[in-house]
Enzyme design. Structure first.
Site, PDB file in Angstrom:
ATOM      1  CB  THR A 155     -21.024  -7.312 -49.026  1.00 50.37           C
ATOM      2  OG1 THR A 155     -21.150  -6.708 -47.709  1.00 50.37           O
ATOM      3  CG2 THR A 155     -20.744  -6.294 -50.220  1.00 50.37           C
ATOM      4  CG  ASN A 156     -19.281  -9.498 -52.519  1.00 49.03           C
ATOM      5  OD1 ASN A 156     -19.976  -8.950 -53.129  1.00 49.03           O
ATOM      6  ND2 ASN A 156     -18.269  -8.779 -51.939  1.00 49.03           N
ATOM      7  CB  VAL A 179     -17.375 -16.829 -52.109  1.00 47.82           C
ATOM      8  CG1 VAL A 179     -16.185 -17.737 -52.895  1.00 47.82           C
ATOM      9  CG2 VAL A 179     -17.137 -15.264 -51.813  1.00 47.82           C
ATOM     10  N   GLY A 206     -22.906 -16.671 -35.419  1.00 46.40           N
ATOM     11  CA  GLY A 206     -22.707 -16.681 -36.708  1.00 46.40           C
ATOM     12  C   GLY A 206     -22.213 -17.596 -37.354  1.00 46.40           C
ATOM     13  N   PRO A 207     -22.627 -18.261 -38.380  1.00 42.63           N
ATOM     14  CG  PRO A 207     -24.288 -19.203 -39.781  1.00 42.63           C
ATOM     15  CD  PRO A 207     -23.941 -17.980 -39.013  1.00 42.63           C
ATOM     16  CG  ASP A 208     -19.689 -15.152 -40.120  1.00 46.01           C
ATOM     17  OD1 ASP A 208     -20.844 -15.243 -39.246  1.00 46.01           O
ATOM     18  OD2 ASP A 208     -19.426 -13.774 -40.260  1.00 46.01           O
ATOM     19  NE  ARG A 209     -17.894 -13.627 -34.622  1.00 46.06           N
ATOM     20  CZ  ARG A 209     -18.059 -12.786 -33.562  1.00 46.06           C
ATOM     21  NH1 ARG A 209     -19.098 -12.393 -33.044  1.00 46.06           N
ATOM     22  NH2 ARG A 209     -16.903 -12.365 -32.992  1.00 46.06           N
ATOM     23  CB  THR A 219     -20.416  -6.626 -44.059  1.00 48.57           C
ATOM     24  OG1 THR A 219     -20.419  -7.145 -45.264  1.00 48.57           O
ATOM     25  CG2 THR A 219     -21.381  -5.387 -43.869  1.00 48.57           C
TER      26      THR A 219
END
Length: 257
Positions: free
Chosen positions: A10-11, A13, A107-110, A132
Site C-alpha cells: 500500500t505505502n 516509506v 517476504g522481505p518485509d518478514r 495490508t
C-alpha cells in the site's frame, strides 16, 4: 548517509539514517509505474522543504512489490551513484538465514521485521504486523525466521465487506462502544475490531503452545495501538520496527565485507 526504503503493498516509506538516528521519514503510495526520476523529484523536494542538506551514498531496499525494485535500483544508480542492497537477493546477507521449507520464498518485509525484532528484544518472539495483510512472524531463540501466519489485513477485510455487500457502507476501524452494535456501522466495526482481537489472541496462543517455550509478542504497524487499547495483546509495540530491521541488515552486511 543511508537511505532506507520499505516498499509495501500500500505505502512506501523512505527514511534517511545518519549513523545514529533517522533524521527524516516520508511516506508515499506504492505505484509500480513511478519512475526513478519521479522518485527523485519527490524526495529532493521534501528534503529541500525541510532544509535537509545531506549526501546520500548508500541505499537499502525491502520490497514486497517486485515490479517497484527496478526503478528503485535506477534511482540509486542514477542519483546516488551506488548499488542498493535489496533484501531477499543473494548479495544481501541476513544475520540469520530463514529456516523454512526448501524452495520457499519468504517476504522481505518478514525477514526485515525478524532482524529488527531480534536486535531489540532477543529471540523467541511473535511479531504481529498490521499491514495490508496481518502477519505473524515467529523468531527463534537464535534470531532465525522459522515460519508464521498470514491473515487478511484489517482494512482489507473492511473493504471486502463494503465491496461484496451492496448495502454495507465503507467504515473506518475504531473501538466500538459496545460489542452489540445498534446500527450498521457499529455492527461492522464491532465485528472487525473484536474479530481481530480474537484472531490475534488465538493465533498467538496456538503458536506458543506449538513452540512449547515462553514467547513475547511484539506488534508493529499503525493499527496495533488501537487493538492494544482493548486487551493486553502485546508485550511491546515498535512503530518503526521495519526501518530498524533495514538498518540492522545494512550494518550486518557492512561488517562482513
Amino acid at each position: 548517509m543511508l537511505l532506507a526504503i520499505d516498499c509495501g503493498n500500500t505505502n512506501t516509506v523512505f527514511s534517511i539514517w545518519d549513523g545514529d538516528s533517522f533524521i527524516a521519514t516520508w511516506r508515499t503510495s506504492t505505484e509500480w509505474q513511478r519512475t526513478a526520476d519521479q522518485y527523485y523529484v519527490w524526495l529532493s523536494t521534501l528534503m529541500n522543504f525541510q532544509e535537509i542538506d545531506v549526501e546520500i551514498d548508500e541505499v537499502i531496499v525491502s520490497s514486497t512489490v517486485p515490479r517497484v525494485v527496478f526503478n528503485l535500483r535506477v534511482l540509486s544508480d542514477r542519483y546516488f551513484n551506488c548499488r542498493p542492497m535489496v533484501v531477499g537477493k543473494s548479495d544481501c546477507a541476513l544475520p540469520q538465514e530463514a529456516r523454512v521449507d526448501e524452495g520457499t520464498t519468504v517476504g522481505p518485509d518478514r525477514l526485515v521485521n525478524t532482524a529488527g525484532a531480534f536486535d531489540k528484544f532477543g529471540g523467541d518472539l511473535i511479531v504481529v504486523d498490521f499491514g495490508t495483510a496481518t502477519t505473524f512472524d515467529v523468531v527463534a531463540s537464535d534470531g532465525a525466521y522459522v515460519g508464521g501466519v498470514i491473515a487478511p489485513g484489517v482494512n482489507l477485510s473492511l473493504e471486502a465487506l463494503h465491496n461484496a455487500a451492496a448495502a454495507l457502507p465503507h467504515v473506518d476501524i475504531s473501538k466500538p462502544q459496545s460489542v452489540v452494535g445498534t446500527n450498521t456501522v457499529a455492527c461492522m466495526q464491532s465485528g472487525v475490531f473484536w474479530g481481530y482481537i480474537g484472531l490475534v489472541r488465538e493465533i498467538c496462543a496456538r503458536i506458543k503452545a506449538e513452540r512449547g517455550v515462553p514467547m513475547r509478542v511484539i506488534a508493529t504497524g499503525g493499527l496495533a495501538p488501537l487493538f492494544q487499547q482493548a486487551e493486553a495483546l502485546f508485550d511491546a509495540f515498535e512503530e518503526d520496527l521495519t526501518m530498524h530491521g533495514l538498518i540492522v541488515i545494512h550494518r550486518f552486511n557492512k561488517e562482513i565485507t
